[in-house]
Design an enzyme around this catalytic site. Structure first.
Site, PDB file in Angstrom:
ATOM      1  N   LYS A  71     -18.733 -33.770 -20.502  1.00 16.20           N
ATOM      2  CA  LYS A  71     -19.022 -33.056 -21.755  1.00 16.20           C
ATOM      3  C   LYS A  71     -19.859 -31.810 -21.453  1.00 16.20           C
ATOM      4  O   LYS A  71     -19.543 -30.716 -21.930  1.00 16.20           O
ATOM      5  CB  LYS A  71     -19.811 -33.942 -22.736  1.00 16.20           C
ATOM      6  N   THR A  73     -20.170 -30.243 -18.644  1.00 15.19           N
ATOM      7  CA  THR A  73     -19.351 -29.319 -17.852  1.00 15.19           C
ATOM      8  C   THR A  73     -18.399 -28.548 -18.774  1.00 15.19           C
ATOM      9  O   THR A  73     -18.252 -27.328 -18.660  1.00 15.19           O
ATOM     10  CB  THR A  73     -18.556 -30.130 -16.801  1.00 15.19           C
ATOM     11  N   ARG A  94     -28.837 -30.099 -24.102  1.00 12.50           N
ATOM     12  CA  ARG A  94     -30.098 -30.850 -23.998  1.00 12.50           C
ATOM     13  C   ARG A  94     -30.770 -30.555 -22.666  1.00 12.50           C
ATOM     14  O   ARG A  94     -30.110 -30.163 -21.713  1.00 12.50           O
ATOM     15  CB  ARG A  94     -29.803 -32.348 -24.069  1.00 12.50           C
ATOM     16  N   LYS A 105     -27.747 -40.723 -11.937  1.00 19.71           N
ATOM     17  CA  LYS A 105     -26.806 -39.695 -12.349  1.00 19.71           C
ATOM     18  C   LYS A 105     -26.945 -38.377 -11.605  1.00 19.71           C
ATOM     19  O   LYS A 105     -25.994 -37.632 -11.447  1.00 19.71           O
ATOM     20  CB  LYS A 105     -26.964 -39.467 -13.855  1.00 19.71           C
ATOM     21  N   ALA A 273     -29.659 -40.947 -26.516  1.00 15.34           N
ATOM     22  CA  ALA A 273     -28.493 -41.030 -27.400  1.00 15.34           C
ATOM     23  C   ALA A 273     -28.316 -42.432 -27.989  1.00 15.34           C
ATOM     24  O   ALA A 273     -27.424 -42.662 -28.774  1.00 15.34           O
ATOM     25  CB  ALA A 273     -27.246 -40.605 -26.647  1.00 15.34           C
ATOM     26  N   PHE A 301     -23.152 -39.320 -25.191  1.00  7.32           N
ATOM     27  CA  PHE A 301     -22.261 -40.492 -25.271  1.00  7.32           C
ATOM     28  C   PHE A 301     -20.879 -40.123 -25.826  1.00  7.32           C
ATOM     29  O   PHE A 301     -20.517 -38.963 -25.933  1.00  7.32           O
ATOM     30  CB  PHE A 301     -22.877 -41.610 -26.113  1.00  7.32           C
ATOM     31  N   PHE A 381      -9.458 -33.648 -13.193  1.00  9.69           N
ATOM     32  CA  PHE A 381     -10.092 -34.096 -11.954  1.00  9.69           C
ATOM     33  C   PHE A 381      -9.119 -33.898 -10.797  1.00  9.69           C
ATOM     34  O   PHE A 381      -7.899 -33.970 -11.000  1.00  9.69           O
ATOM     35  CB  PHE A 381     -10.498 -35.579 -12.065  1.00  9.69           C
ATOM     36  N   TRP A 409     -14.327 -27.064 -14.250  1.00 10.45           N
ATOM     37  CA  TRP A 409     -15.144 -27.587 -13.149  1.00 10.45           C
ATOM     38  C   TRP A 409     -14.742 -26.889 -11.836  1.00 10.45           C
ATOM     39  O   TRP A 409     -15.598 -26.452 -11.080  1.00 10.45           O
ATOM     40  CB  TRP A 409     -14.947 -29.102 -13.041  1.00 10.45           C
TER      41      TRP A 409
HETATM   42  P1  ADP Z   1     -21.306 -35.767 -19.350  1.00 10.49           P
HETATM   43  O1  ADP Z   1     -21.923 -34.568 -19.989  1.00 10.49           O
HETATM   44  O2  ADP Z   1     -20.107 -36.259 -20.086  1.00 10.49           O
HETATM   45  O3  ADP Z   1     -22.273 -36.846 -19.024  1.00 10.49           O
HETATM   46  P2  ADP Z   1     -21.161 -34.078 -17.027  1.00 10.49           P
HETATM   47  O4  ADP Z   1     -20.553 -32.807 -17.497  1.00 10.49           O
HETATM   48  O5  ADP Z   1     -22.636 -34.105 -16.824  1.00 10.49           O
HETATM   49  O6  ADP Z   1     -20.717 -35.289 -17.941  1.00 10.49           O
HETATM   50  O7  ADP Z   1     -20.403 -34.499 -15.692  1.00 10.49           O
HETATM   51  C1  ADP Z   1     -20.730 -35.677 -14.992  1.00 10.49           C
HETATM   52  C2  ADP Z   1     -20.427 -35.483 -13.516  1.00 10.49           C
HETATM   53  O8  ADP Z   1     -19.033 -35.368 -13.302  1.00 10.49           O
HETATM   54  C3  ADP Z   1     -21.053 -34.221 -12.934  1.00 10.49           C
HETATM   55  O9  ADP Z   1     -21.579 -34.504 -11.658  1.00 10.49           O
HETATM   56  C4  ADP Z   1     -19.896 -33.248 -12.823  1.00 10.49           C
HETATM   57  O10 ADP Z   1     -20.063 -32.347 -11.740  1.00 10.49           O
HETATM   58  C5  ADP Z   1     -18.712 -34.169 -12.593  1.00 10.49           C
HETATM   59  N1  ADP Z   1     -17.486 -33.614 -13.151  1.00 10.49           N
HETATM   60  C6  ADP Z   1     -17.293 -33.192 -14.427  1.00 10.49           C
HETATM   61  N2  ADP Z   1     -16.044 -32.731 -14.581  1.00 10.49           N
HETATM   62  C7  ADP Z   1     -15.420 -32.862 -13.382  1.00 10.49           C
HETATM   63  C8  ADP Z   1     -14.110 -32.558 -12.904  1.00 10.49           C
HETATM   64  N3  ADP Z   1     -13.181 -32.049 -13.712  1.00 10.49           N
HETATM   65  N4  ADP Z   1     -13.823 -32.831 -11.616  1.00 10.49           N
HETATM   66  C9  ADP Z   1     -14.747 -33.372 -10.799  1.00 10.49           C
HETATM   67  N5  ADP Z   1     -16.010 -33.674 -11.187  1.00 10.49           N
HETATM   68  C10 ADP Z   1     -16.348 -33.431 -12.462  1.00 10.49           C
END
Ligand code: ADP
Length: 556
Positions: A71, A73, A94, A105, A273, A301, A381, A409
């Site tokens: 989210k 990202t 946030r 995390k 959350a 979440f 991904f 990403w």
């Molecule tokens: P959320 O906000 O939903 O908790 P984040 O955006 O913080 O998720 O992403 C969680 C993790 O997943 C981060 O380490 C991010 O770098 C990784 N990530 C997010 N999108 C991708 C993607 N498309 N491919 C690989 N890793 C990703």
């Protein structure tokens, strides 16, 4: 492949003065914290309050896997892509907590080529907001125990104190403590404990308060405990709220930073959350709407919790009208909802996807209930196959929902141009008819039932005898006419984390109802809710380091 921190360290940041100037802020309206961070004065509001708002875009997700579904990202990537399309856009996120950062995390500033920077600072002490919140909260705790020690004029029952202390760390050993040991001069012994700072009601209040006056009033309403005759005792009765607001005088100002591609971003406030509403501050969101044409923000979440609370708590209180929702889905999480094991998520599995898509379908149905148009973003991904991606895209089309494959990403704004175009088009063509789900003046039971049945798809709600007695007490104290903040597992639409996909034939069990009188909501607790996490066997911190030159490694 580069790590998040490596990518962040290569960023070409602009001076924060330039970022501020680009969004029309005057030099005297910002306070610099070094050259790449600044706080923005709330006085800007007086100058801009009559300016029309930009469009408000909420990024939310399906029920996630433990790693997070992207989210943050997607929020950052979409903001960057809108800028790339020459739209005047901003982001509001946030601020990360050190607990999860050092725990499982790692950082929480987006990922890959969609990050906010300076990533190290944002993830570590940033501008000190979490320190200020911790201190304000613990001042209240100190004044409470001092009051009891010095004669207890308010007749507080030490066994009915509900305020714990807080620390911004994952510290299971502090969950339950005994304080005041060591004899007469050391205070009154009693059982106590610590929550993580982001679970503090002070954090929720900071995120909902409009200004210092509102902040002070809300802080004053925090219930610290009850008297021997069961009457609530508040922070105002302890005369703590003035000094607490004073400690928060800078923390209440939104923090301005930028993305890897120099899109301006507010990073401000980070309430839990579960027992709180999980969104960045109202002040940052409202200012962002005045300073940009498109403000992209996020709620914690999955959509059943995050989006619902964003709408029913944050938007209700701040009178915000969201214009569009971006619902993030990943092939990995959808396969997990279709029964695939966490370790097998990289393998193609169309059958599992067919089953797991039900989670996305339900979340789409839910967003529609709030009257806000939506676009599904499939967060790509590296392990996703073309057949899997096409399956999800075709399914969305069948449901008549706009969908975009987002590759922010890996590619930054370039990977989000299609998503950004679809979001802009959706906003232009489909007016939002936003409405909250329930009337806050209904009974507690009716409100919880509305959320459980309409959003989670539950048959009904079972209230334990403790919850029933909480409801009676809250009604008696006239504290029942507030929105509900559900505390529930994020992994399932139900209150059972192992029921994936779109579960059917279940009841939700509410075991306790607590009041956050200052924040202005009632917390309905289901299942086991953690307000002080612990560290895993190998914490993320064990991989982190800094060298003589100040170069940081291991922060994801
Ligand atoms: P959320 O906000 O939903 O908790 P984040 O955006 O913080 O998720 O992403 C969680 C993790 O997943 C981060 O380490 C991010 O770098 C990784 N990530 C997010 N999108 C991708 C993607 N498309 N491919 C690989 N890793 C990703």
């Amino acid at each position: 492949m580069k790590t998040d921190i490596q990518i962040a360290q290569e960023a070409k940041m602009k001076p924060i003065t330039e970022i501020a100037q680009n969004i029309g802020l005057k030099p005297e309206e910002i306070e610099q914290y070094g050259s790449t961070k600044a706080k923005v004065s709330l006085k800007v509001w007086d100058r801009l309050k009559d300016k029309p708002d930009g469009k408000l875009i909420l990024v939310t997700a399906i029920n996630p896997t433990p790693a997070g579904e992207g989210k943050s990202t997607t929020t950052v990537g979409l903001g960057q892509a809108l800028s790339k399309l020459d739209k005047n856009s901003m982001i509001a996120l946030r601020e990360p907590s050190l607990g999860p950062c050092m725990g499982v995390k790692g950082g929480a500033a987006g990922g890959g080529y969609a990050q906010v920077v300076p990533m190290e600072d944002i993830n570590l002490h940033f501008t000190g907001d979490l320190h200020a919140i911790t201190t304000a909260h613990n001042l209240l705790a100190a004044m409470l125990d001092n009051h009891i020690h010095k004669g207890n004029d308010l007749n507080i029952d030490p066994r009915r104190i509900v305020l714990k202390r807080v620390i911004d760390m994952n510290e299971r050993a502090l969950r339950n403590t005994v304080i005041g040991l060591g004899g007469r001069a050391q205070g009154v012994p009693r059982e106590d404990g610590f929550d993580i700072t982001v679970a503090s009601e002070v954090m929720a209040i900071l995120c909902l308060a409009k200004d210092i006056t509102d902040l002070k009033e809300r802080l004053g309403k925090i219930i610290v405990g009850y008297t021997y005759d069961k009457q609530p005792v508040t922070a105002a009765q302890l005369k703590a709220n003035g000094a607490m607001a004073l400690l928060l005088k800078d923390a209440i100002k939104p923090n301005l930073v930028q993305t890897l591609e120099n899109t301006p971003a507010f990073i401000h406030g980070g309430p839990f959350a579960n027992i709180a509403h999980g969104c960045n501050s109202v002040t940052a969101t409202q200012l962002g709407l005045k300073l940009s044409d498109y403000l992209v923000t996020e709620a914690g979440f999955g959509a059943d919790l995050g989006a619902e609370k964003f709408f029913d708590i944050k938007c209700r209180f701040a009178d915000l009208k969201p214009d569009a929702v971006v619902l993030v889905a990943t092939i990995r999480a959808l396969k997990m909802h279709g029964g695939v094991d966490k370790e097998q998520l990289s393998k193609e599995d169309l059958e599992a996807l067919e089953v797991g898509i039900s989670n996305l379908e339900k979340q789409i149905e839910n967003i529609k209930k709030f009257g806000v148009p939506l676009v599904v973003a499939v967060n790509k991904f590296p392990t996703d196959t073309d057949d899997e991606i096409n399956f999800v895209i075709d399914k969305c089309k069948e449901m008549g929902v706009e969908v975009s494959l987002s590759d922010v990403w890996a590619k930054g704004s370039e990977g989000g141009l299609d998503l950004a175009e679809k979001v802009v088009k959706t906003i232009e063509e489909k007016p939002s008819n936003f409405k909250v789900l329930y009337d806050e003046n209904k009974s507690i039971k009716e409100k919880v039932e509305a959320i459980a049945k309409e959003i989670y798809g539950a048959d009904g709600v079972e209230f334990t005898s403790k919850a029933k007695s909480n409801i009676k007490q809250l009604e008696k104290l006239n504290l029942d006419k507030m929105p509900i903040c559900m505390a529930k597992t994020q992994y399932s639409l139900s209150d059972n984390p192992s029921l994936l996909g779109k579960p059917k034939g279940f009841d939700i069990t509410v075991r306790e109802i607590k009041v956050s009188a200052g924040a202005g909501f009632l917390v309905a607790l289901t299942g086991a809710v953690m307000t002080m996490p612990g560290l895993p066997k190998v914490p993320a911190a064990a991989r982190m380091d800094i060298d003589e030159e100040g170069k940081i490694s291991g922060l994801f």
